[in-house]
Write a protein that holds these residues in place. Structure first.
Motif, PDB file in Angstrom:
ATOM      1  N   UNK A 309       0.856  -1.183   0.000  1.00 21.08           N
ATOM      2  CA  UNK A 309       0.000   0.000   0.000  1.00 21.08           C
ATOM      3  C   UNK A 309       0.897   1.239   0.000  1.00 21.08           C
ATOM      4  N   UNK A 310       0.313   2.387  -0.306  1.00 17.41           N
ATOM      5  CA  UNK A 310       1.056   3.645  -0.189  1.00 17.41           C
ATOM      6  C   UNK A 310       0.813   4.212   1.210  1.00 17.41           C
ATOM      7  N   UNK A 311       1.885   4.544   1.890  1.00 15.98           N
ATOM      8  CA  UNK A 311       1.766   5.129   3.232  1.00 15.98           C
ATOM      9  C   UNK A 311       2.661   6.356   3.285  1.00 15.98           C
ATOM     10  N   UNK A 315       6.425   3.525   0.430  1.00 16.73           N
ATOM     11  CA  UNK A 315       5.997   2.137   0.584  1.00 16.73           C
ATOM     12  C   UNK A 315       5.962   1.799   2.079  1.00 16.73           C
ATOM     13  N   UNK A 316       5.326   0.700   2.391  1.00 18.08           N
ATOM     14  CA  UNK A 316       5.209   0.317   3.801  1.00 18.08           C
ATOM     15  C   UNK A 316       6.591   0.061   4.402  1.00 18.08           C
ATOM     16  N   UNK A 317       6.783   0.441   5.677  1.00 16.43           N
ATOM     17  CA  UNK A 317       8.122   0.322   6.283  1.00 16.43           C
ATOM     18  C   UNK A 317       8.707  -1.083   6.238  1.00 16.43           C
ATOM     19  N   UNK A 318       7.902  -2.092   6.508  1.00 17.06           N
ATOM     20  CA  UNK A 318       8.481  -3.443   6.534  1.00 17.06           C
ATOM     21  C   UNK A 318       8.822  -3.907   5.123  1.00 17.06           C
ATOM     22  N   UNK A 319       8.018  -3.476   4.137  1.00 14.50           N
ATOM     23  CA  UNK A 319       8.364  -3.804   2.745  1.00 14.50           C
ATOM     24  C   UNK A 319       9.695  -3.129   2.395  1.00 14.50           C
ATOM     25  N   UNK A 320       9.843  -1.879   2.832  1.00 14.99           N
ATOM     26  CA  UNK A 320      11.098  -1.153   2.564  1.00 14.99           C
ATOM     27  C   UNK A 320      12.283  -1.867   3.214  1.00 14.99           C
TER      28      UNK A 320
END
Ligand code: FEO
Length: 404
Positions: A309-311, A315-320
């Motif tokens: 998702x866009x936050x 990008x989401x922190x854990x994805x980053x």
């Protein structure tokens, strides 16, 4: 604790098992690990590698079961990282601080930068031989596998290779040898390669070619972690050859995080679309799966598909977090695609595509961004995106392109 085990005539594993460790500087070690260290009893008595500081006494006890530590003539340090050297200062106090510690040139530098005191460091040159009586040790530099100081120690006479971290696995169990551990050990070895060595894959390839060309006889490989390869060292050498060529399977790895289940719903449809093409899929929620397990799945996946998702315009922190980790380990020759739900700004897919470009991955669809909650059409488009990815993977394999 291990009782010291004679792994070949006059050669003992005097290392220790770390049953409790579950996080090895960010690598999940669900089955603990081992710090192997080897005592060679010849005309000279040699200790190859040490253990983590906390296990100093256990190492000394294990050595003492064979020989008084003060009788050790020399130590070899194949690698400076502290899981193999933490015990060194206290150990040398018992062995005798004047006794030589053989290491690579970078090992000499790095050991000085880790430990104060007056270790008697002796740097070797690549390929140098050292006679210890009936046996001759050969030192082989393996720079950046995985530290600048890394080297192997090889006993020509018996074809025994002390390979430091290479060919290792984070595993603590009853087994000490490949023939005792069974097939399951390969998943630990794959995880180790994916998380520790993948970024140095070209160097692994080069090293394996050099070893092959040199005609070195290898009857046993003794890494500093996990089991020793005595039954068929060719199994792990062949696996390293495959992994270092970054050979993949027809398989896609889908990573995602989700805020209100929208990106999760898309992930499931993308997966169905990929599977509809007969291609394997793994779906991993980045908030629930450990990054080192994700990396293990990445090792043989032809495509990396990421949903976020866009936050806050990102990008989401854990994805980053996971993307940073994967990027550092440099998977090559793979496909990539992005998807995700957004509320208003919707940058996630663009950001992920930029990341894929930086990583040199082949972006096989422009990606799919869906506003808020995916409806039936959006889910159908997610499925179609999966179909496209599956088809591209099949085409790559059918073309007989090297599956790399
Ligand atoms: Fe097992 Fe790089 O230390």
């Amino acid at each position: 604790m291990y009782k010291p085990v004679e792994i070949a005539k006059g050669i003992y594993n005097v290392g220790c098992r770390d049953w409790d460790i579950r996080d090895f500087h960010g690598y999940s070690t669900y089955q603990g690990t081992t710090y192997n260290a080897f005592l060679i009893v010849d005309e000279k008595i040699v200790l190859v590698d040490a253990v983590k500081k906390e296990f100093t006494q256990e190492l000394l006890d294990n050595i003492s079961a064979i020989v008084d530590p003060a009788k050790i003539d020399m130590v070899v340090s194949n690698h400076t990282e502290m899981d193999h050297t933490g015990a060194l200062p206290a150990l040398m106090d018992r062995i005798g601080i004047e006794k030589p510690v053989f290491c690579s040139k970078m090992g000499e530098k790095n050991l000085k930068e880790h430990f104060t005191g007056n270790l008697n460091l002796r740097s070797i040159t690549d390929g140098e031989d050292l006679s210890i009586g009936q046996r001759t040790l050969t030192f082989i530099e393996t720079k950046m596998l995985h530290w600048p100081d890394s080297m192997f120690t090889y006993i020509k006479n018996e074809g025994i290779l002390f390979s430091s971290d290479a060919f290792g696995q984070h595993y603590a169990g009853d087994a000490m040898f490949d023939d005792e551990a069974g097939e399951e050990i390969m998943s630990h070895a794959a995880k180790y390669f994916a998380n520790i060595l993948l970024n140095y894959a070209p160097r692994v390839e080069q090293l394996l070619a050099t070893v092959k060309d040199s005609g070195m006889k290898i009857s046993m490989i003794c890494p500093d972690h996990g089991i020793l390869w005595r039954k068929d060292p060719g199994v792990i050498i062949d696996a390293y050859a495959r992994w270092s060529r970054q050979e993949c399977e027809p398989k896609a790895l889908i990573l995602f995080d989700t805020m209100w289940e929208s990106t999760a719903a898309m992930a499931r449809q993308v997966a169905r679309g990929i599977e509809s093409q007969g291609v394997g899929v793994r779906i991993m929620n980045t908030r629930k799966c450990h990054r080192s397990d994700i990396m293990t799945e990445m090792l043989d996946s032809k495509a990396l598909v990421v949903g976020s998702p866009t936050l806050n315009n990102g990008i989401f922190p854990v994805v980053a977090d996971v993307m940073t980790y994967i990027k550092g380990l440099r998977p090559k020759n793979r496909m990539a695609a992005a998807f995700g739900s957004y509320g208003w700004s919707g940058e996630a897919v663009k950001i992920l595509n930029r990341e894929f470009e930086t990583m040199g991955l082949e972006i096989v669809t422009p990606g799919l961004a869906v506003k808020y909650v995916p409806d039936a059409d959006d889910l159908a488009r997610s499925f179609e995106m999966g179909e496209t990815i599956g088809q591209k993977i099949n085409t790559a394999f059918a073309k007989g392109k090297p599956i790399t």
